[in-house]
Motif scaffolding. Structure first.
Motif, short mmCIF file in Angstrom:
data_model
loop_
_atom_site.label_atom_id
_atom_site.label_comp_id
_atom_site.label_asym_id
_atom_site.label_seq_id
_atom_site.Cartn_x
_atom_site.Cartn_y
_atom_site.Cartn_z
N LYS A 81 0.88 -1.16 0.00
CA LYS A 81 0.00 0.00 0.00
C LYS A 81 0.92 1.21 0.00
O LYS A 81 1.88 1.27 0.77
CB LYS A 81 -0.87 0.02 1.25
CG LYS A 81 -1.78 -1.15 1.39
CD LYS A 81 -2.49 -1.10 2.73
CE LYS A 81 -3.23 -2.39 3.00
NZ LYS A 81 -3.82 -2.42 4.34
N VAL A 82 0.65 2.16 -0.86
CA VAL A 82 1.47 3.37 -1.00
C VAL A 82 0.61 4.57 -0.65
O VAL A 82 -0.52 4.68 -1.13
CB VAL A 82 2.00 3.51 -2.44
CG1 VAL A 82 2.84 4.77 -2.59
CG2 VAL A 82 2.80 2.28 -2.85
N ALA A 83 1.14 5.46 0.17
CA ALA A 83 0.41 6.70 0.50
C ALA A 83 1.38 7.87 0.43
O ALA A 83 2.51 7.79 0.91
CB ALA A 83 -0.21 6.61 1.89
N LEU A 84 0.93 8.95 -0.21
CA LEU A 84 1.66 10.21 -0.20
C LEU A 84 0.95 11.06 0.84
O LEU A 84 -0.24 11.36 0.70
CB LEU A 84 1.62 10.88 -1.57
CG LEU A 84 2.22 10.07 -2.72
CD1 LEU A 84 2.10 10.85 -4.02
CD2 LEU A 84 3.66 9.71 -2.45
N CYS A 85 1.68 11.45 1.89
CA CYS A 85 1.07 12.06 3.07
C CYS A 85 1.59 13.47 3.31
O CYS A 85 2.67 13.84 2.86
CB CYS A 85 1.40 11.22 4.31
SG CYS A 85 1.13 9.45 4.11
N ASP A 86 0.81 14.21 4.09
CA ASP A 86 1.21 15.56 4.48
C ASP A 86 1.69 15.62 5.93
O ASP A 86 2.03 16.69 6.42
CB ASP A 86 0.08 16.56 4.24
CG ASP A 86 -1.16 16.24 5.05
OD1 ASP A 86 -1.26 15.14 5.62
OD2 ASP A 86 -2.05 17.11 5.11
N HIS A 87 1.68 14.50 6.61
CA HIS A 87 2.21 14.42 7.97
C HIS A 87 2.62 12.98 8.27
O HIS A 87 2.30 12.07 7.53
CB HIS A 87 1.20 14.93 9.01
CG HIS A 87 -0.04 14.11 9.11
ND1 HIS A 87 -1.09 14.25 8.23
CD2 HIS A 87 -0.40 13.15 9.99
CE1 HIS A 87 -2.05 13.42 8.56
NE2 HIS A 87 -1.66 12.72 9.63
N TRP A 88 3.37 12.80 9.36
CA TRP A 88 3.87 11.50 9.76
C TRP A 88 2.76 10.63 10.30
O TRP A 88 1.87 11.09 11.01
CB TRP A 88 4.96 11.68 10.83
CG TRP A 88 5.58 10.40 11.25
CD1 TRP A 88 6.64 9.77 10.67
CD2 TRP A 88 5.20 9.58 12.37
NE1 TRP A 88 6.93 8.61 11.34
CE2 TRP A 88 6.05 8.48 12.39
CE3 TRP A 88 4.20 9.67 13.33
CZ2 TRP A 88 5.96 7.47 13.33
CZ3 TRP A 88 4.10 8.67 14.29
CH2 TRP A 88 4.98 7.58 14.27
N PHE B 73 -2.88 4.27 -2.82
CA PHE B 73 -3.19 3.22 -3.80
C PHE B 73 -2.37 1.99 -3.44
O PHE B 73 -1.53 2.02 -2.54
CB PHE B 73 -2.88 3.70 -5.22
CG PHE B 73 -1.46 4.15 -5.41
CD1 PHE B 73 -0.49 3.26 -5.84
CD2 PHE B 73 -1.10 5.47 -5.16
CE1 PHE B 73 0.83 3.69 -6.00
CE2 PHE B 73 0.20 5.91 -5.33
CZ PHE B 73 1.17 5.00 -5.74
N LYS B 74 -2.60 0.89 -4.16
CA LYS B 74 -1.87 -0.36 -3.95
C LYS B 74 -1.09 -0.73 -5.20
O LYS B 74 -1.53 -0.45 -6.32
CB LYS B 74 -2.83 -1.50 -3.63
CG LYS B 74 -3.59 -1.32 -2.34
CD LYS B 74 -4.52 -2.50 -2.13
CE LYS B 74 -5.32 -2.34 -0.85
NZ LYS B 74 -6.17 -3.53 -0.61
N ILE B 75 0.05 -1.37 -4.98
CA ILE B 75 0.80 -2.00 -6.07
C ILE B 75 0.86 -3.48 -5.70
O ILE B 75 1.51 -3.86 -4.72
CB ILE B 75 2.21 -1.40 -6.24
CG1 ILE B 75 2.09 0.07 -6.59
CG2 ILE B 75 2.97 -2.17 -7.33
CD1 ILE B 75 3.41 0.80 -6.71
N THR B 76 0.14 -4.28 -6.45
CA THR B 76 -0.02 -5.70 -6.15
C THR B 76 0.45 -6.55 -7.33
O THR B 76 0.69 -6.01 -8.42
CB THR B 76 -1.51 -5.99 -5.84
OG1 THR B 76 -2.29 -5.58 -6.96
CG2 THR B 76 -1.97 -5.25 -4.59
#
Length: 118
Positions: free
Chosen positions: A18-25, A41-44
């Protein structure tokens, strides 16, 4: 960053990530990262075949509200932004997609990011 590109060289051996681009930790085990991040999103293995090294490129554009995922420079899909990040994207969060033990896992060889403020 308001715009930028994330590069991840990876190889899926198990269930994927699972990949997330976040604005905080976020805590690494937080189960709500995907719901609470601007892009996720996911890379499976149905997207990236097991056992093959691949360059994953994620181009994100906060003002446009979109991110695009490329595998070896081939656009695979787009991701709509779920919420506006207050200060832009500043964290990459990776978690296993496995529901139980995944002894094969996903191998990460290299990661980098190039951000822009405009």
């Amino acid at each position: 960053a308001q715009k930028g590109t994330v590069y991840i060289t990876m190889r899926i051996e198990g269930e994927g990530v699972k990949v997330a681009l976040c604005d905080h930790w976020f805590n690494i085990m937080d189960e709500y990262v995907g719901e609470m991040s601007p892009f996720s999103f996911k890379i499976t293995p149905d997207i990236l075949e097991r056992g093959r090294w691949c360059e994953v490129k994620i181009e994100f554009d906060v003002p446009a509200g979109m991110a695009y995922v490329f595998l070896d420079d081939r656009k695979v899909f787009g991701v709509r932004m779920k919420m506006e990040p207050k200060y832009g994207i500043s964290y990459l969060h990776l978690q296993t997609d496995a529901e139980s033990a995944d002894y094969e896992g996903t191998l990460i060889k290299k990661m980098s990011m190039v951000g822009k403020e405009d």
